[in-house]
Motif scaffolding. Sequence first.
Motif, PDB file in Angstrom:
ATOM      1  N   THR A 207      34.502 -10.916  76.277  1.00  0.00           N
ATOM      2  CA  THR A 207      34.844 -10.019  77.372  1.00  0.00           C
ATOM      3  C   THR A 207      33.684  -9.804  78.330  1.00  0.00           C
ATOM      4  O   THR A 207      33.844  -9.894  79.543  1.00  0.00           O
ATOM      5  N   SER A 208      32.521  -9.508  77.795  1.00  0.00           N
ATOM      6  CA  SER A 208      31.350  -9.313  78.647  1.00  0.00           C
ATOM      7  C   SER A 208      30.900 -10.646  79.235  1.00  0.00           C
ATOM      8  O   SER A 208      30.948 -11.676  78.556  1.00  0.00           O
ATOM      9  N   PRO A 209      30.430 -10.650  80.468  1.00  0.00           N
ATOM     10  CA  PRO A 209      29.881 -11.890  81.033  1.00  0.00           C
ATOM     11  C   PRO A 209      28.470 -12.170  80.537  1.00  0.00           C
ATOM     12  O   PRO A 209      27.869 -13.186  80.885  1.00  0.00           O
ATOM     13  N   TRP A 210      27.920 -11.270  79.697  1.00  0.00           N
ATOM     14  CA  TRP A 210      26.523 -11.359  79.275  1.00  0.00           C
ATOM     15  C   TRP A 210      26.375 -11.804  77.818  1.00  0.00           C
ATOM     16  O   TRP A 210      25.351 -11.528  77.193  1.00  0.00           O
ATOM     17  N   GLY A 211      27.343 -12.517  77.272  1.00  0.00           N
ATOM     18  CA  GLY A 211      27.269 -12.933  75.880  1.00  0.00           C
ATOM     19  C   GLY A 211      26.036 -13.765  75.570  1.00  0.00           C
ATOM     20  O   GLY A 211      25.426 -13.616  74.503  1.00  0.00           O
ATOM     21  N   GLN A 212      25.652 -14.663  76.488  1.00  0.00           N
ATOM     22  CA  GLN A 212      24.467 -15.492  76.255  1.00  0.00           C
ATOM     23  C   GLN A 212      23.207 -14.638  76.145  1.00  0.00           C
ATOM     24  O   GLN A 212      22.309 -14.943  75.351  1.00  0.00           O
ATOM     25  N   ALA A 213      23.131 -13.566  76.931  1.00  0.00           N
ATOM     26  CA  ALA A 213      21.958 -12.697  76.888  1.00  0.00           C
ATOM     27  C   ALA A 213      21.898 -11.944  75.561  1.00  0.00           C
ATOM     28  O   ALA A 213      20.823 -11.782  74.971  1.00  0.00           O
ATOM     29  N   CYS A 214      23.053 -11.479  75.080  1.00  0.00           N
ATOM     30  CA  CYS A 214      23.092 -10.777  73.786  1.00  0.00           C
ATOM     31  C   CYS A 214      22.676 -11.711  72.659  1.00  0.00           C
ATOM     32  O   CYS A 214      21.924 -11.320  71.757  1.00  0.00           O
ATOM     33  N   LEU A 215      23.177 -12.940  72.699  1.00  0.00           N
ATOM     34  CA  LEU A 215      22.830 -13.917  71.670  1.00  0.00           C
ATOM     35  C   LEU A 215      21.340 -14.253  71.725  1.00  0.00           C
ATOM     36  O   LEU A 215      20.663 -14.309  70.691  1.00  0.00           O
ATOM     37  N   ALA A 216      20.807 -14.462  72.930  1.00  0.00           N
ATOM     38  CA  ALA A 216      19.389 -14.808  73.079  1.00  0.00           C
ATOM     39  C   ALA A 216      18.494 -13.698  72.551  1.00  0.00           C
ATOM     40  O   ALA A 216      17.463 -13.966  71.917  1.00  0.00           O
ATOM     41  N   LEU A 217      18.872 -12.440  72.798  1.00  0.00           N
ATOM     42  CA  LEU A 217      18.075 -11.309  72.315  1.00  0.00           C
ATOM     43  C   LEU A 217      18.064 -11.278  70.791  1.00  0.00           C
ATOM     44  O   LEU A 217      17.007 -11.084  70.168  1.00  0.00           O
ATOM     45  N   ALA A 218      19.223 -11.472  70.178  1.00  0.00           N
ATOM     46  CA  ALA A 218      19.311 -11.450  68.712  1.00  0.00           C
ATOM     47  C   ALA A 218      18.536 -12.604  68.097  1.00  0.00           C
ATOM     48  O   ALA A 218      17.848 -12.437  67.083  1.00  0.00           O
ATOM     49  N   VAL A 219      18.635 -13.798  68.690  1.00  0.00           N
ATOM     50  CA  VAL A 219      17.922 -14.967  68.173  1.00  0.00           C
ATOM     51  C   VAL A 219      16.415 -14.761  68.298  1.00  0.00           C
ATOM     52  O   VAL A 219      15.647 -15.076  67.372  1.00  0.00           O
ATOM     53  N   LYS A 220      15.983 -14.230  69.440  1.00  0.00           N
ATOM     54  CA  LYS A 220      14.551 -14.014  69.664  1.00  0.00           C
ATOM     55  C   LYS A 220      13.957 -13.108  68.594  1.00  0.00           C
ATOM     56  O   LYS A 220      12.812 -13.300  68.164  1.00  0.00           O
ATOM     57  N   ARG A 221      14.738 -12.126  68.146  1.00  0.00           N
ATOM     58  CA  ARG A 221      14.245 -11.165  67.160  1.00  0.00           C
ATOM     59  C   ARG A 221      14.636 -11.539  65.734  1.00  0.00           C
ATOM     60  O   ARG A 221      14.354 -10.778  64.810  1.00  0.00           O
ATOM     61  N   ASP A 222      15.323 -12.699  65.573  1.00  0.00           N
ATOM     62  CA  ASP A 222      15.787 -13.083  64.231  1.00  0.00           C
ATOM     63  C   ASP A 222      16.577 -11.928  63.622  1.00  0.00           C
ATOM     64  O   ASP A 222      16.448 -11.608  62.439  1.00  0.00           O
ATOM     65  N   ASP A 223      17.407 -11.298  64.433  1.00  0.00           N
ATOM     66  CA  ASP A 223      17.986  -9.999  64.084  1.00  0.00           C
ATOM     67  C   ASP A 223      19.204 -10.121  63.189  1.00  0.00           C
ATOM     68  O   ASP A 223      19.957 -11.104  63.233  1.00  0.00           O
ATOM     69  N   ILE A 224      19.427  -9.078  62.388  1.00  0.00           N
ATOM     70  CA  ILE A 224      20.594  -9.034  61.496  1.00  0.00           C
ATOM     71  C   ILE A 224      21.907  -8.976  62.263  1.00  0.00           C
ATOM     72  O   ILE A 224      22.979  -9.169  61.678  1.00  0.00           O
ATOM     73  N   ALA A 225      21.842  -8.764  63.563  1.00  0.00           N
ATOM     74  CA  ALA A 225      23.066  -8.809  64.366  1.00  0.00           C
ATOM     75  C   ALA A 225      23.720 -10.184  64.293  1.00  0.00           C
ATOM     76  O   ALA A 225      24.914 -10.323  64.590  1.00  0.00           O
ATOM     77  N   LEU A 226      22.965 -11.200  63.891  1.00  0.00           N
ATOM     78  CA  LEU A 226      23.500 -12.555  63.781  1.00  0.00           C
ATOM     79  C   LEU A 226      24.269 -12.778  62.486  1.00  0.00           C
ATOM     80  O   LEU A 226      24.928 -13.805  62.330  1.00  0.00           O
ATOM     81  N   LEU A 227      24.191 -11.850  61.535  1.00  0.00           N
ATOM     82  CA  LEU A 227      24.933 -12.000  60.290  1.00  0.00           C
ATOM     83  C   LEU A 227      26.431 -11.997  60.563  1.00  0.00           C
ATOM     84  O   LEU A 227      26.931 -11.205  61.371  1.00  0.00           O
ATOM     85  N   PHE A 228      27.154 -12.859  59.879  1.00  0.00           N
ATOM     86  CA  PHE A 228      28.586 -12.999  60.123  1.00  0.00           C
ATOM     87  C   PHE A 228      29.336 -11.707  59.816  1.00  0.00           C
ATOM     88  O   PHE A 228      29.183 -11.117  58.753  1.00  0.00           O
ATOM     89  N   SER A 229      30.130 -11.255  60.785  1.00  0.00           N
ATOM     90  CA  SER A 229      31.066 -10.146  60.599  1.00  0.00           C
ATOM     91  C   SER A 229      30.394  -8.839  60.179  1.00  0.00           C
ATOM     92  O   SER A 229      31.014  -7.998  59.534  1.00  0.00           O
ATOM     93  N   ILE A 230      29.135  -8.636  60.551  1.00  0.00           N
ATOM     94  CA  ILE A 230      28.459  -7.395  60.197  1.00  0.00           C
ATOM     95  C   ILE A 230      28.880  -6.293  61.174  1.00  0.00           C
ATOM     96  O   ILE A 230      29.016  -6.527  62.377  1.00  0.00           O
ATOM     97  N   SER A 231      29.127  -5.104  60.657  1.00  0.00           N
ATOM     98  CA  SER A 231      29.558  -3.983  61.498  1.00  0.00           C
ATOM     99  C   SER A 231      28.357  -3.190  61.992  1.00  0.00           C
ATOM    100  O   SER A 231      27.242  -3.314  61.471  1.00  0.00           O
TER     101      SER A 231
END
Length: 265
Positions: A207-231
């Motif tokens: 929905t957001s046009p900024w999905g690539q930016a959200c993904l890049a931020l999570a990857v840069k930080r090796d963040d747990i937001a990348l875990l599958f289906s995490i709430s």
Amino acid sequence: MMLSMILPLRDVDIARSFVCPHWPYWDRFGDPALKRDNDEARTSDLFEKLWMEQELIQTHAPEAVWIDQDLTDEEAAIQTQALMNRGAPAIARPVLRTDGRQGKPSLLIRTGGTSRLGDWKYAPLDIRRAIHLRKDEAFRLYFYEELLRELQGATPAFLRCLNRDGELFDAPNDQWREEYPAFIRQLERVTQGECPLPVYRKGCADTSPWGQACLALAVKRDDIALLFSISQKQMDGLRAQGIETIHQAADMDPLQLEGVAPSLT
């Protein structure tokens, strides 16, 4: 951050933050190269206006004075205030603008009561598609209430949504209203430059046009937001235990974490 100085906190930021908490931030501070060119949400009635809004306004408030849609937001806000000062019976597609904030309800309805305007005041009526009032819609009504309180010096007589079937919904005075002040303070900090912790949801990508930016931020930080289906609650629970990265998650002992937070089972 120059864009942030000229882009006020808007009602549409409230709706977008429910889809992705970074959306209002990226709109102001994001790298345009990471924004999807085809921003379908810009014209989506989930965020803007129902396609049959004009017909519903004409039916519900045929006496309404329409704001000129060719005006800039600043000019439309001046015209809206002039009509409020004059006591127009209803104002269609108004722009409510104060220092650093802007809202665009579908209608302002004149009601009885005393305000700085005279022996009348205005209340917002927003036209939306939902069959029931969503939380983000209620928050937008609370936002209009704050704007009107500042512009007319009086609290609106009601806060309402109208759907395409002609049903009216009042913003509730319950837990949502209690949650709103903290929500709007956090959103204000985001629009002023505080980047939220990484989140990567389906809404970020779809929905957001900024999905690539959200993904890049999570990857840069090796963040747990990348875990599958995490709430969000699970992320909050893990972060409270000092687990913020994928590698920390890989090394954790689930049995030791079970029950330390309601979201960790």
